[in-house]
Design an enzyme around this catalytic site. Structure first.
Site, PDB file in Angstrom:
ATOM      1  N   ARG A  87       0.833  -1.213   0.000  1.00  0.00           N
ATOM      2  CA  ARG A  87       0.000   0.000   0.000  1.00  0.00           C
ATOM      3  C   ARG A  87       0.860   1.251   0.000  1.00  0.00           C
ATOM      4  NH1 ARG A  87      -4.702  -2.697   2.551  1.00  0.00           N
ATOM      5  NH2 ARG A  87      -6.514  -1.341   2.601  1.00  0.00           N
ATOM      6  N   ARG A 126     -22.004  -3.270   2.255  1.00  0.00           N
ATOM      7  CA  ARG A 126     -21.290  -4.374   2.923  1.00  0.00           C
ATOM      8  C   ARG A 126     -21.610  -4.339   4.418  1.00  0.00           C
ATOM      9  NH1 ARG A 126     -14.971  -4.967   1.775  1.00  0.00           N
ATOM     10  NH2 ARG A 126     -14.682  -3.144   3.082  1.00  0.00           N
ATOM     11  N   ARG A 138     -17.304  -4.542  10.053  1.00  0.00           N
ATOM     12  CA  ARG A 138     -15.943  -4.020  10.200  1.00  0.00           C
ATOM     13  C   ARG A 138     -15.968  -2.645  10.870  1.00  0.00           C
ATOM     14  NH1 ARG A 138     -12.261  -4.954   4.905  1.00  0.00           N
ATOM     15  NH2 ARG A 138     -11.465  -2.987   5.713  1.00  0.00           N
TER      16      ARG A 138
END
Ligand code: AMP
Length: 193
Positions: A87, A126, A138
């Site tokens: 990343r 999600r 999450r």
């Protein structure tokens, strides 16, 4: 064969990586999954990174490079899909050096192109789907963290697109289509290697 799935949060990297595991026997190395596992097992490192992850910022290069180094020492027989790693440019350089030690390299970095509006929509969905199914949501799947995650992507991760392009190792697929259509495009890239 070693590939990187590159793209912003919500682009579908995890979904496509899991398909490649099922269909091609590759190994998925997701630093996000590893960090979440460390967090839920309550290790010292897990506790240290939990707050950073919930906020949406990147954890240190040192931690994620360490995690990847550990996993690369294990069985990677059918090839590796790097999902959410590298990343940063420092991570990309470290990955190249780690792979070079065993005489291997990245074959291609597949950029999954998705626009920001679709990302927000996907991530909110999600979270809703997980909540409705009684699954854990999450901690970073909320509008506030998503803003930070997107910023981290554009500031720190998107330069990797140029990095792999300059190395002649970048391919791009349209990440906006149905899961099957995106999977087909990725399969075509891999079969053409
Ligand atoms: P992901 O599951 O890939 O969306 O990652 C979730 C979170 O874990 C990210 O927002 C970061 O806080 C952290 N993370 C995962 N992979 C990395 C990485 N390669 N470098 C730094 N932080 C990471």
């Amino acid at each position: 064969m070693n590939i990187i799935l590159l793209g912003p949060p919500g682009a579908g990297k995890g979904t496509q990586a899991r398909r490649l595991v099922d269909e091609r026997g590759m190994v998925q190395l997701s630093t996000g999954d590893m960090l979440r596992a460390a967090k839920s097992s309550g290790t010292e490192m897990g506790n240290r990174v939990a707050e950073v992850m919930a906020r949406g910022d990147l954890v240190t290069d040192e931690i994620v490079i360490g995690l990847i180094e550990e996993r690369l020492a294990g069985d990677t027989g059918g090839g590796v899909i790097f999902d959410g790693f590298p990343r940063t440019l420092a991570q990309a350089d470290a990955l190249e050096a780690l792979l070079a030690k065993t005489g291997s390299a990245i074959d291609t970095a597949i950029e999954m192109e998705v626009d920001d509006e679709a990302l927000v929509h996907r991530i909110v969905n999600r979270a809703k789907e997980a909540a409705a199914a009684g699954e854990p949501v999450r901690a970073d799947d909320n509008a506030e963290s998503l803003k930070v995650r997107l910023l981290a992507y554009y500031k720190q991760t998107s330069p990797l697109i140029g990095y792999y392009h300059a190395k002649g190792k970048l391919t791009s697929v349209d990440g906006l289509g149905e899961i099957d259509a995106v999977a087909q495009d990725i399969a075509a890239v891999l079969d053409g290697l």
